[in-house]
Design a protein around this motif. Structure first.
Motif, PDB file in Angstrom:
ATOM      1  N   LYS A 251     -11.075  59.475  68.509  1.00 36.82           N
ATOM      2  CA  LYS A 251     -12.467  59.213  68.886  1.00 36.82           C
ATOM      3  C   LYS A 251     -12.892  57.809  68.483  1.00 36.82           C
ATOM      4  N   SER A 252     -12.240  57.269  67.455  1.00 42.05           N
ATOM      5  CA  SER A 252     -12.534  55.902  67.013  1.00 42.05           C
ATOM      6  C   SER A 252     -11.451  54.959  67.527  1.00 42.05           C
ATOM      7  N   LYS A 253     -11.843  53.753  67.915  1.00 38.88           N
ATOM      8  CA  LYS A 253     -10.878  52.761  68.383  1.00 38.88           C
ATOM      9  C   LYS A 253     -10.216  52.021  67.220  1.00 38.88           C
ATOM     10  N   SER A 254     -10.725  52.262  66.021  1.00 39.16           N
ATOM     11  CA  SER A 254     -10.212  51.558  64.844  1.00 39.16           C
ATOM     12  C   SER A 254      -9.046  52.325  64.237  1.00 39.16           C
ATOM     13  N   TYR A 255      -7.923  51.624  64.007  1.00 40.38           N
ATOM     14  CA  TYR A 255      -6.791  52.242  63.323  1.00 40.38           C
ATOM     15  C   TYR A 255      -5.948  51.150  62.673  1.00 40.38           C
ATOM     16  N   ALA A 256      -5.159  51.535  61.677  1.00 41.78           N
ATOM     17  CA  ALA A 256      -4.322  50.562  60.964  1.00 41.78           C
ATOM     18  C   ALA A 256      -3.128  51.270  60.351  1.00 41.78           C
ATOM     19  N   VAL A 257      -1.989  50.562  60.294  1.00 43.49           N
ATOM     20  CA  VAL A 257      -0.761  51.091  59.709  1.00 43.49           C
ATOM     21  C   VAL A 257      -0.397  50.237  58.502  1.00 43.49           C
ATOM     22  N   HIS A 258      -0.087  50.897  57.373  1.00 44.44           N
ATOM     23  CA  HIS A 258       0.304  50.190  56.147  1.00 44.44           C
ATOM     24  C   HIS A 258       1.594  50.797  55.603  1.00 44.44           C
ATOM     25  N   GLY A 259       2.329  50.010  54.812  1.00 42.88           N
ATOM     26  CA  GLY A 259       3.503  50.522  54.125  1.00 42.88           C
ATOM     27  C   GLY A 259       4.799  50.248  54.860  1.00 42.88           C
ATOM     28  N   ASN A 260       5.849  50.994  54.482  1.00 47.57           N
ATOM     29  CA  ASN A 260       7.165  50.844  55.090  1.00 47.57           C
ATOM     30  C   ASN A 260       7.959  52.128  54.885  1.00 47.57           C
ATOM     31  N   ASP A 262      10.671  52.720  53.084  1.00 51.25           N
ATOM     32  CA  ASP A 262      11.123  52.983  51.716  1.00 51.25           C
ATOM     33  C   ASP A 262      10.000  53.456  50.807  1.00 51.25           C
ATOM     34  N   ASP A 263       8.853  52.768  50.861  1.00 54.57           N
ATOM     35  CA  ASP A 263       7.737  53.085  49.963  1.00 54.57           C
ATOM     36  C   ASP A 263       6.785  54.127  50.530  1.00 54.57           C
ATOM     37  N   GLY A 264       6.918  54.406  51.818  1.00 56.99           N
ATOM     38  CA  GLY A 264       6.038  55.393  52.448  1.00 56.99           C
ATOM     39  C   GLY A 264       4.988  54.746  53.338  1.00 56.99           C
ATOM     40  N   TRP A 265       4.695  55.431  54.433  1.00 56.51           N
ATOM     41  CA  TRP A 265       3.707  54.933  55.394  1.00 56.51           C
ATOM     42  C   TRP A 265       2.327  55.514  55.133  1.00 56.51           C
ATOM     43  N   THR A 266       1.312  54.747  55.524  1.00 58.88           N
ATOM     44  CA  THR A 266      -0.070  55.234  55.555  1.00 58.88           C
ATOM     45  C   THR A 266      -0.679  54.796  56.876  1.00 58.88           C
ATOM     46  N   VAL A 267      -1.312  55.733  57.577  1.00 61.26           N
ATOM     47  CA  VAL A 267      -1.964  55.414  58.847  1.00 61.26           C
ATOM     48  C   VAL A 267      -3.423  55.838  58.754  1.00 61.26           C
ATOM     49  N   ASN A 268      -4.342  54.917  59.020  1.00 63.84           N
ATOM     50  CA  ASN A 268      -5.778  55.197  58.984  1.00 63.84           C
ATOM     51  C   ASN A 268      -6.361  55.169  60.389  1.00 63.84           C
ATOM     52  N   PHE A 269      -7.235  56.121  60.675  1.00 59.57           N
ATOM     53  CA  PHE A 269      -7.945  56.154  61.948  1.00 59.57           C
ATOM     54  C   PHE A 269      -9.439  56.219  61.668  1.00 59.57           C
TER      55      PHE A 269
END
Length: 460
Positions: A251-260, A262-269
């Motif tokens: 529903k939101s156009k805002s999103y971001a991907v962090h991490g890798n 090895d250390d683990g991913w984080t995805v924000n919406f």
């Protein structure tokens, strides 16, 4: 009826008619504008289990159709009919499935992971005594300039359970001590677990607490709901790849991907007042030196009215929804992953979400998570405030050095230094908190209760 009342009636009718037209025109749904209630969306979508979900569950369990049918006590023909779409999936059947596979029933858990409330008419000490009902001696008072407040009260000196307000000041003209009212209570991720121990001791649950907070005009400023994937149903690599390949709708156009990797991913919406976050909880905890039975976590971070909406829906006697159902309705409504990229023309459709669901195959794991989640439990997981963190630090960082001192003949000096050391006021209060907790535990053992203590408690 007076003449004024006769005149008012047609005016009220006209206003009501125009309001209905406005609602239809704006397509905002039943926001109950006249009641002043703000809902999150036009209508929350409700996920349902499909034949594909049953097939995926069976595959994840590693059993055949006949094995699953035998385990559940149903005929192989019944299960065959379900997986072929000829037979309806009943609540009774799903409940039976969860009953015979208890690990599956506990594969997803939901819990609060952050709670903050403002109290416009209270001081921090009133919040501690009247709302939290925790001994005020266990809180350390110190100065702060955060969030425009001047005083902070921290449980055992740590920022897990803490309250910020205004320290009393002396009026230079009257010399009288004046107190400005207004506080904010913060329960962090660890703070919620610690407070759940206090709730347990008070024979209360979260519902009781929020009812109590509202009696003191408490208003939620933030509420985080954690959906814990203990089964490994989700794969963060798959989610990140789906985001990169535009195989999702939000529903939101805002999103971001962090991490890798090895250390683990984080995805924000999204962004405040509603953020949906998915991340590798096991790797996140491992980086801090901790272990956990949670593999992945999906968080709903809600602020202000969005947070209040969850509690309103929970308290709503008409729909009688559980916290788990409300949480997964929000997740299902605001975020969706697919197996194929979503064409731009679909994103411009009038009913985008319905169009996507009817024309693009969903990501099986995400689809199953949202549908199966409705049957999972919202839990409390009380933890005690203790000196465990200090103990762990001593064992891992200090003990090796002490061993060197002992083997080199300096042990006597170490013992003398320990005996002559003075604790700071914060350390003394931590000792007191630990002692009081030990006394509380000892008094509880005097009661004839042979039930083993539980680590998790289901929220009603």
């Amino acid at each position: 009826m007076t003449s004024e009342q006769r005149i008012d009636t047609p005016i009220k009718n006209a206003v009501a008619t125009e309001l209905e037209k406005l609602i239809d025109l704006k397509n905002v749904g039943q926001y109950q504008l006249l009641k002043g209630q703000k809902t999150m969306t036009q209508a929350l979508n409700t996920p349902t289990l499909t034949k594909n979900h049953v097939i995926l569950i069976r595959q994840l369990l590693g059993v055949t159709q006949s094995e699953l049918a035998n385990k559940m006590g149903v005929s192989p023909r019944t299960l065959w009919g379900i997986e072929n779409g000829d037979q309806k999936i009943s609540d009774r059947l799903i409940n039976r499935l969860l009953a015979v596979y208890p690990d599956l029933a506990q594969s997803i858990e939901v819990q609060f992971d952050w709670v903050s409330l403002t109290f416009p008419d209270l001081t921090s000490k009133q919040v501690i005594n009247e709302v939290l009902s925790i001994q005020s001696d266990l809180f350390l008072e110190r100065q702060t300039s955060q969030n425009f407040y001047t005083r902070e009260m921290a449980f055992a000196g740590e920022k897990n359970i803490y309250i910020q307000d205004f320290a009393p000041i002396k009026n230079p003209e009257t010399q009288a001590i004046e107190q400005k009212y207004g506080t904010t209570l913060y329960l962090t991720g660890k703070g919620t677990r610690l407070f759940e121990k206090a709730l347990l001791e008070q024979n209360m649950n979260w519902r009781n607490f929020f009812e109590k907070a509202r009696r003191y005009r408490g208003h939620l400023t933030r509420l985080d709901i954690a959906i814990n994937d203990k089964w490994g149903l989700l794969d963060m690599n798959d989610l990140v790849k789906a985001v990169q390949e535009k195989r999702f709708w939000s529903k939101s156009k805002s999103y971001a991907v962090h991490g890798n990797v090895d250390d683990g991913w984080t995805v924000n919406f999204g962004k405040s007042p509603l953020v949906i976050r998915a991340y590798d909880k096991r790797k996140e905890q491992a980086s801090k030196g901790f272990d956990t039975d949670i593999q992945n976590r999906v968080e709903l971070e809600l602020h202000q009215d969005k947070a209040e909406y969850v509690i309103d829906e929970w308290f709503n006697q008409d729909n009688k929804k559980t916290l788990t159902e409300i949480s997964f309705d929000i997740l299902y409504t605001y975020l969706w992953f697919t197996n194929q990229p979503i064409e731009k023309k679909l994103l411009k459709a009038d009913k985008v979400r319905d169009t996507i669901e009817s024309s693009v195959e969903p990501m099986p794991a995400w689809s199953l998570l949202t549908a199966l989640g409705h049957k999972m439990k919202f839990i409390r997981q009380p933890k005690e405030q203790s000196v465990e963190r200090i103990e762990k630090w001593v064992l891992t960082s200090v003990v090796p050095s002490l061993l060197v001192l002992k083997k080199t003949g300096h042990w006597a000096e170490v013992i003398e230094a320990i005996n002559s050391a003075e604790l700071s006021s914060e350390q003394q209060k931590l000792v007191k908190a630990t002692m009081i907790n030990a006394i509380t535990q000892a008094s509880q053992k005097l009661n004839l209760n042979f039930e083993k203590p539980k680590k998790r408690y289901q929220e009603s």
